[in-house]
Design a protein around this motif. Structure first.
Motif, PDB file in Angstrom:
ATOM      1  N   ALA A 120      -2.171  -0.466  -0.459  1.00 61.39           N
ATOM      2  CA  ALA A 120      -1.660   0.283   0.436  1.00 61.39           C
ATOM      3  C   ALA A 120      -0.324   0.655  -0.060  1.00 61.39           C
ATOM      4  CB  ALA A 120      -1.451  -0.285   1.794  1.00 61.39           C
ATOM      5  N   HIS A 121       0.292   1.827   0.418  1.00 57.13           N
ATOM      6  CA  HIS A 121       1.657   2.301   0.128  1.00 57.13           C
ATOM      7  C   HIS A 121       2.495   2.583   1.646  1.00 57.13           C
ATOM      8  CE1 HIS A 121       1.270   3.205  -4.441  1.00 57.13           C
ATOM      9  NE2 HIS A 121      -0.059   3.047  -3.927  1.00 57.13           N
ATOM     10  N   ILE A 122       3.655   1.676   1.461  1.00 57.87           N
ATOM     11  CA  ILE A 122       4.463   1.926   2.790  1.00 57.87           C
ATOM     12  C   ILE A 122       5.839   2.368   2.252  1.00 57.87           C
ATOM     13  CG2 ILE A 122       5.351   0.554   4.809  1.00 57.87           C
ATOM     14  CD1 ILE A 122       3.150  -1.151   4.612  1.00 57.87           C
ATOM     15  N   ASN A 153      -2.372   4.541   6.452  1.00 53.56           N
ATOM     16  CA  ASN A 153      -3.338   5.789   5.920  1.00 53.56           C
ATOM     17  C   ASN A 153      -2.900   6.311   4.587  1.00 53.56           C
ATOM     18  OD1 ASN A 153      -0.647   6.664   6.553  1.00 53.56           O
ATOM     19  ND2 ASN A 153      -1.564   8.643   7.538  1.00 53.56           N
ATOM     20  N   ARG A 154      -2.120   5.496   3.973  1.00 52.49           N
ATOM     21  CA  ARG A 154      -1.620   5.984   2.439  1.00 52.49           C
ATOM     22  C   ARG A 154      -2.121   4.747   1.639  1.00 52.49           C
ATOM     23  NH1 ARG A 154       1.832   9.844   0.577  1.00 52.49           N
ATOM     24  NH2 ARG A 154       1.353  10.744   2.748  1.00 52.49           N
ATOM     25  N   ALA A 155      -3.323   4.893   0.827  1.00 53.62           N
ATOM     26  CA  ALA A 155      -3.929   3.914  -0.200  1.00 53.62           C
ATOM     27  C   ALA A 155      -4.123   4.721  -1.261  1.00 53.62           C
ATOM     28  CB  ALA A 155      -5.052   3.280   0.670  1.00 53.62           C
ATOM     29  N   SER A 156      -3.994   4.026  -2.590  1.00 53.79           N
ATOM     30  CA  SER A 156      -4.456   4.485  -3.907  1.00 53.79           C
ATOM     31  C   SER A 156      -5.615   3.767  -4.458  1.00 53.79           C
ATOM     32  CB  SER A 156      -3.108   4.354  -4.855  1.00 53.79           C
ATOM     33  OG  SER A 156      -2.826   3.000  -4.996  1.00 53.79           O
ATOM     34  N   MET A 157      -6.041   2.677  -4.006  1.00 63.42           N
ATOM     35  CA  MET A 157      -7.006   1.939  -4.381  1.00 63.42           C
ATOM     36  C   MET A 157      -7.634   0.962  -3.367  1.00 63.42           C
ATOM     37  SD  MET A 157      -7.256  -0.482  -7.747  1.00 63.42           S
ATOM     38  CE  MET A 157      -5.835  -1.639  -7.239  1.00 63.42           C
ATOM     39  N   GLY A 167      -8.146   6.532  -5.830  1.00 62.31           N
ATOM     40  CA  GLY A 167      -7.859   7.736  -5.370  1.00 62.31           C
ATOM     41  C   GLY A 167      -7.303   8.819  -6.325  1.00 62.31           C
ATOM     42  N   ASP A 168      -7.077  10.134  -6.096  1.00 61.14           N
ATOM     43  CA  ASP A 168      -6.550  10.809  -7.073  1.00 61.14           C
ATOM     44  C   ASP A 168      -5.540  12.171  -6.299  1.00 61.14           C
ATOM     45  OD1 ASP A 168      -6.242  12.333  -9.344  1.00 61.14           O
ATOM     46  OD2 ASP A 168      -7.793  13.701  -9.063  1.00 61.14           O
ATOM     47  N   PRO A 169      -4.300  11.550  -6.204  1.00 58.31           N
ATOM     48  CA  PRO A 169      -3.773  10.120  -6.313  1.00 58.31           C
ATOM     49  C   PRO A 169      -3.951   9.241  -5.269  1.00 58.31           C
ATOM     50  CG  PRO A 169      -2.037  11.335  -5.819  1.00 58.31           C
ATOM     51  CD  PRO A 169      -3.315  12.553  -5.589  1.00 58.31           C
ATOM     52  N   TRP A 170      -4.512   9.872  -3.768  1.00 59.65           N
ATOM     53  CA  TRP A 170      -4.854   8.879  -2.909  1.00 59.65           C
ATOM     54  C   TRP A 170      -6.279   9.119  -2.229  1.00 59.65           C
ATOM     55  CZ3 TRP A 170      -0.223   6.463  -2.916  1.00 59.65           C
ATOM     56  CH2 TRP A 170       0.731   7.236  -3.266  1.00 59.65           C
TER      57      TRP A 170
END
Length: 237
Positions: A120-122, A153-157, A167-170
């Motif tokens: 997750a990205h915060i 709600n922001r994740a890359s893997m 994700g590509d990217p998310w």
């Protein structure tokens, strides 16, 4: 008088340098010196360089090549490695597969193999989390007091032990649900920093006491069918 001596020395100097050499039988065998000059003269003119080729033209044999026999460039592995790909209209590329169907199939297999992890990205900072982890953010969120439920709600893997979904990217937030609960707000001990300048006796003291938000991941699920997001939690990027 000097001219007479020069003329006398010239008259006594031998005309042939070979007269100064000893007899041939006194010379070593390795030198093989000979005083006999042998010259061979031929009256026939030398033929031109292309006379033979003009009278006898060369013929290059044309050997038949089998249609199924591989050439030298195809048989050697080094040539095959550097061979450029050739495209032909008779063999078109296969039609592209539906990426959505393959993604749903992967998500179905991923959902059937718990536990899961998420990257997750915060606020543009990645965190590798699983359900039940405690996360100490390096900043304070003043609008999220303790007890607030946040949805990440922001994740890359997203993955498990055997499967990984990138994700590509998310990744679309309809395919997963990640909730975090604000547990506490910690603060570090008071720090006093002294600031001085050159050629100035004044000392400025600055007090610093930062606060950090503590989160606990309460829910992490994979939703292969997707969700409409009817929950009314606060979402952060």
């Amino acid at each position: 008088m000097s001219r007479y001596l020069v003329a006398l020395r010239r008259a006594q100097r031998p005309q042939n340098l070979l007269d100064q050499l000893p007899p041939t039988f006194l010379l070593p065998l390795r030198q093989h010196l000979s005083t006999v000059n042998t010259t061979t003269t031929t009256n026939d003119p030398a033929p031109p360089p292309n006379a033979y080729t003009a009278t006898h033209p060369t013929q290059i044999p044309n050997y038949p090549i089998a249609p199924n026999e591989p050439s030298l460039a195809q048989s050697s592995p080094r040539a095959a490695r550097h061979r450029h790909p050739q495209l032909s209209r008779s063999s078109p590329l296969p039609p592209p597969t539906n990426p959505l169907s393959s993604s749903l199939e992967l998500l179905t297999n991923l959902a059937a193999q718990p536990p899961h992890y998420i990257n997750a990205h915060i606020y543009a900072r990645p965190y590798l989390l699983t359900e039940g982890d405690m996360l100490r953010l390096p900043f304070h969120m003043p609008k999220a007091p303790p007890g607030t439920v946040l949805r990440l709600n922001r994740a890359s893997m997203l993955g498990s032990r055997e499967f990984t979904f990138r994700g590509d990217p998310w990744i679309d937030d309809r395919f997963f649900r990640c909730k975090a609960l604000v547990v506490n707000v910690e603060s570090e001990p008071m720090r006093v920093i002294e600031k001085t300048k050159r050629r100035n006796r004044k000392v400025k003291k600055v007090k610093s006491k930062l606060r950090y938000t503590i989160l606990r991941i309460t829910e992490l699920k994979v939703l292969p069918e997707g969700s409409e997001g009817s929950e009314q939690e606060e979402q952060i990027d």
